[in-house]
Design an enzyme around this catalytic site. Structure first.
Site, PDB file in Angstrom:
ATOM      1  N   LYS A 160       0.767  -1.197  -0.342  1.00 46.27           N
ATOM      2  CA  LYS A 160       0.308  -0.060   0.161  1.00 46.27           C
ATOM      3  C   LYS A 160       0.457   1.212  -0.154  1.00 46.27           C
ATOM      4  CE  LYS A 160      -4.259   0.521   2.681  1.00 46.27           C
ATOM      5  NZ  LYS A 160      -5.169   0.410   3.879  1.00 46.27           N
TER       6      LYS A 160
HETATM    7  C1  E4P Z   1      -8.594   1.563   2.685  1.00 45.35           C
HETATM    8  O1  E4P Z   1      -7.292   0.021   2.689  1.00 45.35           O
HETATM    9  C2  E4P Z   1      -8.411   1.734   4.307  1.00 45.35           C
HETATM   10  O2  E4P Z   1      -7.610   0.800   5.570  1.00 45.35           O
HETATM   11  C3  E4P Z   1      -9.455   1.817   5.664  1.00 45.35           C
HETATM   12  O3  E4P Z   1     -10.730   1.732   4.630  1.00 45.35           O
HETATM   13  C4  E4P Z   1      -9.503   3.934   6.114  1.00 45.35           C
HETATM   14  O4  E4P Z   1     -10.702   3.498   6.227  1.00 45.35           O
HETATM   15  P1  E4P Z   1     -10.700   4.097   8.026  1.00 45.35           P
HETATM   16  O5  E4P Z   1      -9.353   3.751   8.680  1.00 45.35           O
HETATM   17  O6  E4P Z   1     -11.310   5.396   8.154  1.00 45.35           O
HETATM   18  O7  E4P Z   1     -11.941   3.092   8.228  1.00 45.35           O
END
Ligand code: E4P
Length: 222
Positions: free
Chosen positions: A88
């Site tokens: 990522k």
């Molecule tokens: C996506 O890969 C992210 O980890 C995630 O959806 C982030 O969202 P949040 O931390 O606001 O739930």
């Protein structure tokens, strides 16, 4: 549509694999912090849970890293830990060249923190394996997310990009269904979103009614 679990808590991941047969896992620095374990330990534990399967685990590069020289070796180090890992990278300018370089080495990437179709387009042009547009944050701000995702799906299909679209920061079942109607490939959400999504008060009511009839009927042997 594929369902990914957005979590780094191993007990939740095991439960979601077993119960919902989730197709993949996404983590981020918040999830890792919540797990209470060190980063490398927890991603190794998660890797073991999906070992020998095709299920991907998205693991995020240190968010302090903002240059090609910092991001690339870290991404390669993480990718070497498990064949299930997808790296990522935050949607920032230096990441696009990193995504391209990693794609050439068959290392899959997930370009994250995408909030506009333009960001999505550039990530797809760079060869991101996954792109992660976040809808929860936008919706919480009163922004439209239907057109946002619709535009990204259309752009991807217009140019036949290989990237798969993970709709991220999903908060409820209504959003999952909306995204499925738009043709997004994947959603990622917390366990409770899937658990709440498969419940319905009529189902509970129906179980009560049918149980009453069941109890009034002999079972009998053939
Ligand atoms: C996506 O890969 C992210 O980890 C995630 O959806 C982030 O969202 P949040 O931390 O606001 O739930």
């Amino acid at each position: 549509m594929q369902f990914f679990l957005d979590s780094a808590i191993t007990s939740e991941i095991e439960y979601a694999l077993d119960t919902f047969n989730i197709d993949g896992i996404t983590t981020n620095p918040r999830h890792v912090q919540v797990s209470g374990k060190p980063f490398l330990s927890v991603i190794r534990e998660i890797a073991r849970l999906v070992e020998g399967t095709e299920k991907t685990v998205s693991v995020e590069v240190n968010p302090h890293f903002m240059t090609y020289a910092e991001m690339l070796p870290e991404a390669e180090k993480l990718a070497a830990i498990s064949p299930n890992f997808v790296i990522k990278l935050q949607c920032v300018e230096p990441a696009f060249k990193v995504i391209e370089a990693l794609a050439k080495k068959d290392i899959r990437t997930n370009c994250t923190l995408i909030f506009s179709p333009m960001q999505a387009l550039q990530a797809m042009r760079s060869g991101a394996y996954f792109i992660s547009p976040f809808i929860g944050w936008k919706e919480a701000n009163g922004e439209d997310v239907q057109n946002f995702i619709d535009d990204i799906v259309t752009i991807r299909d217009n140019y036949d990009f290989d990237s798969e679209i993970i709709v991220a920061a999903v908060r409820n079942a209504r959003q999952i269904v909306d995204m499925a109607v738009l043709g997004a490939d994947i959603v990622t959400a917390g366990l409770s979103v899937y658990q709440e999504g498969v419940q319905h008060p009529y189902t509970v009511d129906g179980i009560q009614r049918f149980t009453k009839f069941w109890d009034q009927t002999p079972y009998d042997e053939a």
